[in-house]
Design an enzyme around this catalytic site. Structure first.
Site, short mmCIF file in Angstrom:
data_model
loop_
_atom_site.label_atom_id
_atom_site.label_comp_id
_atom_site.label_asym_id
_atom_site.label_seq_id
_atom_site.Cartn_x
_atom_site.Cartn_y
_atom_site.Cartn_z
N HIS A 134 2.18 4.60 -17.14
CA HIS A 134 1.18 5.16 -16.22
C HIS A 134 0.10 4.12 -15.91
O HIS A 134 -0.18 3.83 -14.73
CB HIS A 134 0.54 6.40 -16.87
CG HIS A 134 -0.51 7.05 -16.05
ND1 HIS A 134 -0.29 8.19 -15.31
CD2 HIS A 134 -1.81 6.72 -15.83
CE1 HIS A 134 -1.40 8.54 -14.68
NE2 HIS A 134 -2.34 7.66 -14.99
N GLU A 135 -0.49 3.55 -16.95
CA GLU A 135 -1.56 2.58 -16.73
C GLU A 135 -1.03 1.32 -16.05
O GLU A 135 -1.72 0.70 -15.23
CB GLU A 135 -2.27 2.23 -18.05
CG GLU A 135 -2.92 3.40 -18.75
CD GLU A 135 -3.84 4.24 -17.85
OE1 GLU A 135 -4.38 3.69 -16.87
OE2 GLU A 135 -3.98 5.45 -18.12
N HIS B 192 -0.98 1.82 -12.34
CA HIS B 192 -2.29 1.49 -11.76
C HIS B 192 -2.45 -0.02 -11.63
O HIS B 192 -2.96 -0.53 -10.62
CB HIS B 192 -3.42 2.01 -12.65
CG HIS B 192 -3.69 3.47 -12.55
ND1 HIS B 192 -3.90 4.12 -11.34
CD2 HIS B 192 -3.84 4.43 -13.50
CE1 HIS B 192 -4.16 5.40 -11.56
NE2 HIS B 192 -4.12 5.62 -12.87
N HIS C 55 -0.82 -1.51 -8.70
CA HIS C 55 -1.61 -1.21 -7.49
C HIS C 55 -2.69 -2.28 -7.30
O HIS C 55 -2.97 -2.71 -6.18
CB HIS C 55 -2.25 0.18 -7.65
CG HIS C 55 -2.60 0.85 -6.36
ND1 HIS C 55 -3.16 2.09 -6.31
CD2 HIS C 55 -2.49 0.46 -5.07
CE1 HIS C 55 -3.36 2.45 -5.05
NE2 HIS C 55 -2.97 1.46 -4.28
#
Length: 677
Positions: free
Chosen positions: A467-468, A471, A474
């Protein structure tokens, strides 16, 4: 001259952690605020007519060294803080808030921005320039530029007080987390706990010169107790400690802070002409208004609640059958859920952990990033670290071109807040035809290696890392001109798409086979375990969904009310907000709001619904990958070109439709959750 007041003369222009002393921060920030003021003054005193270049771009690139230093400082305040840093944060936050207000309430500057904004149709701007102009104009209009002098003064006071209160909220919470210690000296009381957990607790006790086994509220200590401990009293002790953080009426209590923050946000919204704080926030979100959010949450609630009630009753019946338990409580949920999951799927997180050695999972997520986006990660030791645990990587593409600097910080410690997050030390942007590449970091709290075992992750921790890292991608893959539109600088209900979509690879055989290898034997995770992971993915999905909805509803209750001043009792108010989603007996010692840092310290006020909103996007996006193959270069390139690289340069729905060819369909999420066929 301070090391902080001029561009860093370091490899990759990285943060010079080893050369910075705590006492350097405040004077540097004061100096850099004054330098930034001069840059603003140069814009307002420019005798030339306002243009996009001499006003909007000049404003965008002002205060860059100040932004860098404050990002370093406040990132440390989350990941490696101490009393000195916390004191400095309390001192500099009001100064930074005041400086921000000095910009947004500067009439001359606003007039220049407005004069460019008023003729924007005739300027021939591209999409990104148009978005920047809109953002700059709204930055003024949504922060008081159109107010009279009296109201501008009120706004300044509110913003300064809010900055201080949010810091105090976080400090209290961290101090509460660090304060709690539970020592056990009788090994019989540890029945059910995994050997690795016991060993870590023993090591922790030894490190503090204590006899026995020491347990804390850090996740790697707390979660195994709630999941595996057969000692119900221990579970209850830990649960009450976690559930009552900053809710004890002492010097670390957050009730007054919560009431003040909610009330000041409401006053601020009213001052700016909005009915509620939620109305103000949601104007700049995909959802647009509180009604859309409430409708969205209600539709999910209608689908999830029947499933949640059924799952809850089955869980209670299981606890009754297994242990003749009649008074099922919150501290029983994790323990019996795990037992039931093992019974239904023969899947035990402790059996999975040997396949998820941290180093292997890191290699796995890097390999997946390489297969999808042609990225390569090389560990380096030439940049400073703020703690010895931090890992540093040079990220390049397959042509060897530099893409990003990547920091990874995985283990809990006293100066680090709980949870997991991604952050940035330097954004990507283009200035004077020179491209600056980003410096990105992820911070987690995983189980540390012990004397006999490496760091072995639970499956939940594996998905957290993915999940991290989503990010982080991105941030890393940004290809924009302006820093304020780069990377994760997007609408808040869009920001979770890249992170949540990457979690999907954790459930796929093709991906797991790349990295899920037994840390002792090297054996690849057996197919039957992969199948069980997939089958169990929707286990208690109704209850999990209800939990997330309840947090979203609590957030909207605090921030969607036009009468926060009438709220006198935090616990009573919270209980009403939870009334329609509560499954468990009420625990009088518990209060969620006083520890709800996402909305009272972080940036999620009126935005907690974003997690479920983004799940709709990520489920729909991953269906596209599944249709074409989970390592489809074609789909990955579309995702990179239209979502990951574009940051906030355009309306997110336009970006999503360009990637997907259609608007997202909520049925994909409901199908994945097993709530519809």
């Amino acid at each position: 001259m301070s090391i902080l007041t001029s561009p860093f003369n370091t490899p990759y222009n990285s943060a010079p952690f080893n050369s910075i002393k705590n006492e350097d921060y405040k004077p540097a920030i004061i100096t850099l605020i004054e330098e930034a003021r001069k840059e603003i003054s140069a814009i307002t005193s420019n005798p030339d007519a306002p243009t996009f270049e001499n006003t909007i771009e000049a404003l965008e690139f002002s205060g860059q060294q100040l932004d860098r230093v404050t990002s370093v400082f406040f990132n440390l305040n989350s990941a490696e803080t101490n009393e000195d840093i916390q004191k400095i944060a309390q001192e500099v936050s009001p100064l930074l808030t005041e400086f921000g207000n000095d910009i947004t309430l500067n009439e001359t500057l606003f007039k220049r921005v407005k004069s460019v904004y008023d003729v924007k149709e005739s300027l021939g701007l591209n999409t990104e320039q148009t978005t920047l102009l809109d953002k700059k104009y709204k930055g003024f209009s949504r922060n008081g530029a159109n107010l009279n002098e009296t109201d501008k003064s009120k706004l300044r006071e509110i913003d300064k007080e809010l900055a201080t209160l949010k810091l105090k909220f976080g400090e209290n919470l961290l101090a509460e987390t660090n304060k709690f210690q539970h020592i056990i000296t009788n090994e019989a009381e540890l029945n059910g706990l995994p050997e690795g957990t016991k060993e870590a607790a023993k090591q922790l006790a030894e490190s503090k010169n204590l006899e026995g086994w020491l347990f804390t509220l850090d996740y790697p200590s707390y979660i195994p107790v709630m999941t595996y401990s057969a000692n119900r009293e221990l579970r209850k002790t830990m649960s009450l400690a976690a559930g009552s953080k900053s809710f004890k009426g002492d010097n670390l209590d957050n009730q007054e802070n919560v009431l003040k923050i909610a009330n000041l946000r409401q006053q601020r919204a009213n001052l700016l002409g909005y009915n509620t704080h939620a109305n103000f926030v949601l104007e700049e979100r995909m959802a647009k208004n509180p009604e859309t959010v409430k409708t969205f949450l209600k539709e999910l609630l209608d689908k999830a609640k029947p499933a949640a009630i059924k799952e809850f009753e089955e869980l209670k019946a299981f606890a009754k059958d297994l242990d003749d338990l009649d008074d099922f409580q919150k501290w029983d949920s994790g323990y019996y859920s795990e037992k039931l999951k093992q019974k239904l799927f023969s899947l035990d997180d402790e059996k999975l952990k040997p396949y998820f050695k941290l180093e292997n999972v890191i290699d796995g997520v890097f390999t997946i990033a390489n297969k999808l986006f042609n990225l390569e990660f090389n560990e380096i030791d030439v940049v400073d670290k703020y703690h010895e645990d931090v890992l540093t990587y040079e990220v390049t593409n397959t042509k060897g071109e530099f893409i990003a600097l990547f920091y990874a910080d995985f283990f809990p410690r006293a100066g680090k807040r709980n949870g997991a997050w991604m952050t940035s030390y330097k954004p990507q942007f283009v200035k004077d035809n020179e491209e600056e590449r980003p410096h990105v970091s992820i911070v987690c709290n995983f189980t540390k290696p012990t004397k006999t075992k490496p760091s072995l992750l639970t499956f939940n921790e594996v998905t957290t890392l993915f999940h991290e890292f989503g990010h982080a991608l991105h941030g890393m893959l940004a290809e924009t001109t302006y820093p304020s539109l780069s990377g994760t600088s997007v609408f808040w209900d869009f920001v979770e798409l890249p992170s949540q979509v990457l979690e999907n690879w954790c459930f796929e055989k093709e991906a797991l086979e790349l990295f899920a290898k037994h840390y002792e034997t090297g054996e690849t995770i057996p197919m039957e375990l992969v199948q069980k992971i997939k089958e169990s993915a929707t286990f208690h999905e109704g209850m999990q969904t209800l939990r997330q909805i309840s947090f979203g509803l609590l957030d909207m209750s605090w921030h969607g009310s036009d009468n926060t001043v009438s709220i006198k009792n935090v616990k009573d108010f919270e209980s009403k907000a939870f009334a329609n989603t509560n499954l468990y007996p009420e625990v009088k010692e518990n209060c969620m709001s006083t520890a709800f840092s996402h909305i009272f310290q972080g940036g999620y006020s009126s935005g907690y619904y974003s997690y479920k909103w983004a799940e709709v996007l990520d489920a729909d996006a991953f269906e596209y990958f599944k249709e074409e193959g989970i390592f489809s270069k074609d789909v990955a390139t579309k995702f990179k070109d239209n979502v990951l690289s574009q940051g906030g340069t355009e309306n997110p729905m336009a970006l999503y439709k360009r990637f997907r060819g259609q608007e997202p369909k909520p049925e994909a999420l409901l199908r994945r959750a097993g709530l519809i066929k």
